[in-house]
Design a protein around this motif. Structure first.
Motif, short mmCIF file in Angstrom:
data_model
loop_
_atom_site.label_atom_id
_atom_site.label_comp_id
_atom_site.label_asym_id
_atom_site.label_seq_id
_atom_site.Cartn_x
_atom_site.Cartn_y
_atom_site.Cartn_z
N TYR A 150 0.84 -1.20 0.00
CA TYR A 150 0.00 0.00 0.00
C TYR A 150 0.88 1.25 0.00
CZ TYR A 150 -4.13 2.78 1.15
OH TYR A 150 -5.16 3.69 1.12
N ALA A 151 1.91 1.25 0.82
CA ALA A 151 2.84 2.39 0.91
C ALA A 151 3.54 2.62 -0.43
CB ALA A 151 3.86 2.15 2.01
N GLU A 152 4.00 1.55 -1.05
CA GLU A 152 4.68 1.66 -2.35
C GLU A 152 3.72 2.22 -3.42
OE1 GLU A 152 6.13 -2.29 -3.03
OE2 GLU A 152 7.61 -2.13 -1.42
N ASN A 153 2.46 1.80 -3.36
CA ASN A 153 1.46 2.29 -4.32
C ASN A 153 1.21 3.78 -4.14
OD1 ASN A 153 1.15 -0.21 -5.51
ND2 ASN A 153 -0.66 -0.75 -4.31
N ILE A 154 1.15 4.23 -2.91
CA ILE A 154 0.94 5.66 -2.64
C ILE A 154 2.12 6.46 -3.17
CG2 ILE A 154 0.80 7.41 -0.81
CD1 ILE A 154 -0.83 5.31 0.79
N ARG A 155 3.33 6.02 -2.88
CA ARG A 155 4.52 6.73 -3.35
C ARG A 155 4.57 6.75 -4.89
NH1 ARG A 155 9.61 5.03 -0.58
NH2 ARG A 155 8.88 6.59 0.87
N ALA A 156 4.30 5.60 -5.50
CA ALA A 156 4.34 5.52 -6.97
C ALA A 156 3.29 6.45 -7.59
CB ALA A 156 4.11 4.08 -7.42
N ALA A 157 2.11 6.51 -7.01
CA ALA A 157 1.06 7.39 -7.54
C ALA A 157 1.48 8.85 -7.42
CB ALA A 157 -0.25 7.15 -6.79
N ARG A 158 2.09 9.20 -6.30
CA ARG A 158 2.57 10.58 -6.12
C ARG A 158 3.63 10.90 -7.16
NH1 ARG A 158 7.05 12.58 -3.90
NH2 ARG A 158 7.60 10.74 -2.68
N GLN A 159 4.54 10.01 -7.38
CA GLN A 159 5.62 10.24 -8.34
C GLN A 159 5.10 10.30 -9.77
OE1 GLN A 159 8.28 7.09 -7.13
NE2 GLN A 159 9.37 8.46 -5.73
N ARG A 160 4.11 9.46 -10.11
CA ARG A 160 3.51 9.50 -11.46
C ARG A 160 2.86 10.85 -11.73
NH1 ARG A 160 1.60 4.45 -10.25
NH2 ARG A 160 -0.47 5.28 -9.78
N ARG A 161 2.31 11.42 -10.68
CA ARG A 161 1.65 12.73 -10.81
C ARG A 161 2.64 13.88 -10.69
NH1 ARG A 161 -1.70 9.06 -8.81
NH2 ARG A 161 -3.89 9.10 -9.35
N ARG A 162 3.90 13.53 -10.51
CA ARG A 162 4.99 14.51 -10.38
C ARG A 162 4.72 15.52 -9.27
NH1 ARG A 162 5.60 14.03 -16.48
NH2 ARG A 162 7.53 12.84 -16.61
N LEU A 163 4.23 15.00 -8.13
CA LEU A 163 4.02 15.83 -6.95
C LEU A 163 5.17 15.61 -5.98
CD1 LEU A 163 0.23 15.13 -6.23
CD2 LEU A 163 1.22 17.24 -7.12
N SER A 164 5.60 16.67 -5.36
CA SER A 164 6.59 16.52 -4.30
C SER A 164 5.87 16.03 -3.05
CB SER A 164 7.26 17.87 -4.00
OG SER A 164 6.33 18.75 -3.38
N ALA A 165 6.63 15.55 -2.10
CA ALA A 165 6.03 15.10 -0.84
C ALA A 165 5.33 16.27 -0.15
CB ALA A 165 7.10 14.50 0.06
N ALA A 166 5.93 17.45 -0.23
CA ALA A 166 5.32 18.63 0.40
C ALA A 166 3.98 18.98 -0.25
CB ALA A 166 6.28 19.81 0.33
N GLN A 167 3.92 18.87 -1.58
CA GLN A 167 2.68 19.19 -2.29
C GLN A 167 1.57 18.21 -1.91
OE1 GLN A 167 4.47 18.99 -6.19
NE2 GLN A 167 4.03 21.17 -6.55
N LEU A 168 1.89 16.92 -1.91
CA LEU A 168 0.87 15.92 -1.57
C LEU A 168 0.46 16.05 -0.11
CD1 LEU A 168 -0.98 13.64 -2.33
CD2 LEU A 168 0.90 12.05 -1.89
N ALA A 169 1.41 16.28 0.77
CA ALA A 169 1.08 16.43 2.19
C ALA A 169 0.11 17.58 2.38
CB ALA A 169 2.35 16.65 2.99
N GLU A 170 0.36 18.68 1.70
CA GLU A 170 -0.54 19.84 1.81
C GLU A 170 -1.93 19.49 1.31
OE1 GLU A 170 -1.02 24.40 0.17
OE2 GLU A 170 0.97 23.48 0.18
N LYS A 171 -2.01 18.83 0.15
CA LYS A 171 -3.31 18.45 -0.41
C LYS A 171 -4.05 17.47 0.51
CE LYS A 171 -2.09 18.97 -5.29
NZ LYS A 171 -3.21 19.64 -5.92
N ALA A 172 -3.30 16.58 1.16
CA ALA A 172 -3.90 15.57 2.03
C ALA A 172 -4.19 16.09 3.44
CB ALA A 172 -2.98 14.35 2.12
N GLY A 173 -3.64 17.26 3.75
CA GLY A 173 -3.87 17.82 5.08
C GLY A 173 -3.08 17.14 6.18
N VAL A 174 -1.90 16.63 5.81
CA VAL A 174 -1.01 16.00 6.79
C VAL A 174 0.36 16.65 6.69
CG1 VAL A 174 -2.25 13.79 6.72
CG2 VAL A 174 -0.26 14.14 5.24
#
Length: 64
Positions: free
Chosen positions: A18-42
């Motif tokens: 599950y963790a690998e899938n989340i990371r891969a999806a983030r990378q496919r969308r070319r989002l940084s960790a900071a961008q995704l964290a902000e969007k997810a509210g974490v």
């Protein structure tokens, strides 16, 4: 002191997948960790813990 039980091996394996899938999806969308964290509210730290499959992360963070 708070202690948590170690999840069974099968659960740990699913958490890693599950963790690998989340990371891969983030990378496919070319989002940084900071961008995704902000969007997810974490926090970025929490996102890194989610992406590493850390068992101490509340499932509510990844289920939303």
């Amino acid at each position: 002191m708070k202690t948590t039980a170690t999840p069974p091996i099968a659960v740990q394996a699913q958490m890693r997948v599950y963790a690998e899938n989340i990371r891969a999806a983030r990378q496919r969308r070319r989002l940084s960790a900071a961008q995704l964290a902000e969007k997810a509210g974490v926090s970025v730290r929490t996102l890194h813990r989610i992406e590493s499959g850390e068992p101490g992360v509340a499932f509510a963070h990844v289920a939303c």
